[in-house]
Write an enzyme that holds these catalytic residues in place. Structure first.
Site, mmCIF file in Angstrom:
data_model
loop_
_atom_site.group_PDB
_atom_site.id
_atom_site.type_symbol
_atom_site.label_atom_id
_atom_site.label_comp_id
_atom_site.label_asym_id
_atom_site.label_seq_id
_atom_site.Cartn_x
_atom_site.Cartn_y
_atom_site.Cartn_z
ATOM 1 N N CYS A 87 0.802 -1.231 0.000
ATOM 2 C CA CYS A 87 0.000 0.000 0.000
ATOM 3 C C CYS A 87 0.832 1.277 0.000
ATOM 4 O O CYS A 87 0.537 2.215 -0.741
ATOM 5 C CB CYS A 87 -0.983 -0.013 1.161
ATOM 6 N N HIS B 231 -2.836 1.443 6.765
ATOM 7 C CA HIS B 231 -3.069 1.449 5.320
ATOM 8 C C HIS B 231 -2.764 2.852 4.818
ATOM 9 O O HIS B 231 -3.099 3.846 5.465
ATOM 10 C CB HIS B 231 -4.501 1.063 4.977
ATOM 11 N N ASP C 79 -7.077 6.009 -3.754
ATOM 12 C CA ASP C 79 -6.352 4.850 -3.219
ATOM 13 C C ASP C 79 -6.020 3.872 -4.345
ATOM 14 O O ASP C 79 -6.899 3.196 -4.861
ATOM 15 C CB ASP C 79 -7.205 4.157 -2.156
ATOM 16 N N ASP D 270 -17.357 -0.495 12.705
ATOM 17 C CA ASP D 270 -17.366 -1.145 14.013
ATOM 18 C C ASP D 270 -16.693 -2.512 13.907
ATOM 19 O O ASP D 270 -16.825 -3.210 12.896
ATOM 20 C CB ASP D 270 -18.801 -1.345 14.507
#
Length: 696
Positions: A267, A325, A348, A390
């Site tokens: 990444c 990331h 991204d 979550d």
């Protein structure tokens, strides 16, 4: 013949260093060219002089005028500089409209009279976006920001865990030879261009389109892109992702291979290369790290994690959370979305999920992520989950879920980028989400907290309608036991790892509790391996008591297989012997390894084409010898290939050293890197980087 007045134009257009052989200019601003007529001179009284500018099949023809009027900003235009026209040269100002497409243009000259037309192809020039111009959709009004997000060829990538943040320098290298050529070639071999050249040329005026195209082209999953990703296994048929220290080497390899992907990236490599490409095109960009970034595969904004009843993390879910990331933010207006969405956009390039059938992500406004505008183009829901999903942790025993809790604070614990004008970190967390956990402690582990620059053009997050009602498991109410686990101090290789488990008994009677604690080794983007250390203990906790348990993992338990980028997951399950109530707590952390010293004799600022000496050394701070120790040094733009020093055994307290001669052929920021491996293993024990500034 033509003189493109490269030096003067590059100075006026803020493009100095991008190319030594091509004229590189920015749209919305005039540039100067001088025509030298080898044959008959131009007679303005009887002849017309015209310029023709073409990008593919798009073409604009303009008469060269004698006027003092300013240019028509909506179309290509040209005028003669005042001067003596009897000479066999003519100096002309050419104006490119602010909404012109980015690319490599051809310029032709036409001279017409009553008898004939003479036409000449005089050369090519590159046209880029103009963040200095208010009318350009990538405009940034502060020069200090343009220095950081366009001009700077140096950055910092944040890695590791939110417990122990690691800074890795990166050389963006946009001023290295042929980096501009690589960026232009990426546009030419993109699927959008190959399928419809005219449409692609027209759309290149839009930074939203450019960022979407380049995002896909940095990875090679769907096209002739730059980098091939690999996240596990060996990298013997390429370069390991952790070995890269700059973008230029990667782009040069891709250009030289005529479109064959470079191996390998992860990444931060994908993001750093994309940041280079966008800065070259004139779009302000920065590299951003999200700690505890969620990968929500089913789009429900919830990540499921499974643990055994003895606290071992299990691999039963397709969802995942990466310890960190890295993606890119690009600065632009978003007229396609309306008010409130201008500013920083997430782009991204790491191939995770497809967007409209292609491995890419964004551009998505940061404001849309914070405002939970989940239907905003592009990929808002996926990016929202990356920073604010979550975590539902499920404890499994005999194939059955025996307890379940929800953690709404784990994902997106910290979001960092390099500060403007310094190497400290700027905390962007509040730009993406409402703060659930104070960040001061996290920032304190990294460096003194930097002051966030207040941008006069910052847009606050807009209010958005949510895309439907989203529900997920909620934390069980009425738990009579609180459990937390913390790492004491900064874990350092060669030393024991000290842990504190804190128990809070909320009941009015003594409780007999069984503790299961274990540690697992993991990579930043993968589920952990089997436990390498375990502890089991029974304790009695008085009523309403806060009780602490101290643990120590000896260095001997992990140092034989640890590498410099490994992460440790420690988890604890506390079980009430009588009620069978179980409570889970978990923490990830990375272990600091001994540093490699890199020193350039005479200082870190060196001269072009002048030889300098760098001294690289490593001291064994472990209590045991390191067999087959190899100290390797390399530096793109400074060294030819790799150089190393070897010792059969590096004894405790002993230092090994390697002197190398470095010389740079071009200006800019270069990077020296050094690694220390031992035991004949390909795993690296320690890795260091060192910035070198090269001046003329």
């Amino acid at each position: 013949m033509v003189d493109f007045e490269i030096q003067e134009n590059h100075s006026l257009h803020q493009t100095g260093g991008l190319s030594s052989k091509r004229l590189v200019v920015r749209r919305g601003r005039a540039f100067k060219v001088t025509l030298m007529l080898d044959g008959r001179p131009w007679e303005p009284s009887s002849q017309r002089l015209a310029l023709q500018i073409s990008l593919g099949d798009m073409s604009a023809k303009m008469l060269v005028n004698f006027t003092d009027k300013w240019f028509d900003t909506d179309r290509w235009s040209a005028r003669v500089y005042p001067g003596d026209l009897r000479r066999r040269s003519i100096t002309i100002q050419v104006f490119a409209p602010v909404r012109s497409s980015v690319g490599l243009y051809q310029m032709l000259v036409h001279i017409d009279d009553a008898q004939e037309r003479r036409s000449f192809l005089v050369g090519t020039f590159v046209l880029l976006c103009n963040p200095w111009l208010e009318e350009d959709p990538v405009y940034m009004p502060l020069d200090v920001l343009l220095d950081e997000y366009i001009r700077s060829d140096y950055g910092v990538v944040y890695m590791g865990t939110d417990v122990n943040v690691v800074q890795r320098p990166w050389s963006f290298g946009q001023y290295e030879p042929d980096v501009l050529e690589a960026c232009l070639q990426l546009l030419q071999v993109s699927p959008q261009h190959l399928s419809n050249k005219h449409k692609d040329y027209v759309l290149r005026a839009d930074p939203v389109y450019l960022s979407r195209v380049m995002c896909a082209m940095v990875n090679s999953s769907d096209d002739m892109g730059v980098l091939e990703g690999k996240w596990h296994g060996t990298y013997k048929d390429g370069v390991g992702p952790t070995e890269w220290s700059g973008s230029a080497d990667i782009l040069h390899r891709w250009l030289a291979s005529k479109g064959k992907p470079v191996r390998y990236g992860q990444c931060w490599v994908f993001a750093s290369v994309l940041c280079t490409v966008m800065r070259v095109l004139g779009i302000p960009s920065r590299v951003v790290t999200v700690f505890n970034a969620a990968h929500d595969t089913d789009g429900n904004l919830v990540v499921d994690e499974f643990y055994s009843s003895t606290a071992e993390k299990l691999t039963l879910s397709k969802d995942s959370v990466w310890n960190f990331h890295v993606w890119v933010e690009c600065w632009m207006q978003r007229p396609d979305l309306g008010l409130g969405f201008d500013g920083w956009q997430v782009v991204d390039p790491t191939p995770q999920e497809k967007s409209a059938g292609t491995y890419r992500c964004g551009p998505c406004p940061v404001a849309a992520i914070r405002g939970r505008c989940l239907r905003t183009p592009y990929d808002a829901a996926f990016l929202y989950a990356s920073v604010d999903a979550d975590i539902v942790r499920k404890m499994v025993r005999s194939g059955r879920v025996v307890s379940k809790t929800t953690d709404s604070e784990w994902v997106g614990r910290a979001i960092f980028t390099k500060s403007v004008g310094s190497e400290t970190a700027e905390d962007l967390t509040e730009s993406y989400k409402k703060i659930k956990v104070r960040q001061e402690q996290l920032m304190g582990k990294l460096t003194s907290k930097s002051t966030t620059l207040s941008h006069p053009f910052h847009h606050s997050a807009v209010s958005c309608l949510q895309s439907g009602t989203l529900s997920g498991p909620t934390e069980e109410d009425g738990s009579s036991l609180d459990v937390s686990i913390a790492v004491d101090g900064e874990p350092t290789a060669g030393e024991s790892i000290d842990l504190t488990v804190t128990l809070t008994n909320k009941l009015a009677h003594h409780r007999v509790l069984l503790e299961h604690l274990n540690a697992q080794l993991k990579e930043f983007n993968r589920s952990p391996q089997k436990s390498f250390w375990k502890s089991h203990k029974e304790v009695t906790v008085p009523p309403f008591e806060v009780f602490t348990l101290q643990h120590s993992i000896p260095a001997s338990e992990y140092e034989s297989f640890l590498s410099d980028d490994d992460i440790v997951k420690v988890s604890v399950v506390i079980k009430d012997v009588n009620t069978k109530e179980r409570v889970l707590a978990t923490q990830d952390f990375n272990i600091s390894t001994p540093k490699i010293s890199i020193q350039v004799e005479g200082g870190d600022t060196i001269k072009v084409k002048k030889e300098h000496t760098a001294v690289v050394s490593f001291t064994n701070t472990f209590n045991k010898g390191l067999s087959s120790a190899v100290l390797t040094v390399e530096g793109y733009g400074l060294l030819q290939g790799k150089q190393d020093a070897r010792l059969s055994v590096l004894q405790p307290g002993e230092k090994m050293e390697k002197k190398v001669s470095i010389m740079a052929s071009t200006k800019g920021t270069k990077m020296l890197s050094a690694t220390l491996s031992h035991g004949g293993s390909s795993k690296v024990l320690s890795r260091s980087f060192h910035k070198v500034s090269v001046n003329s």
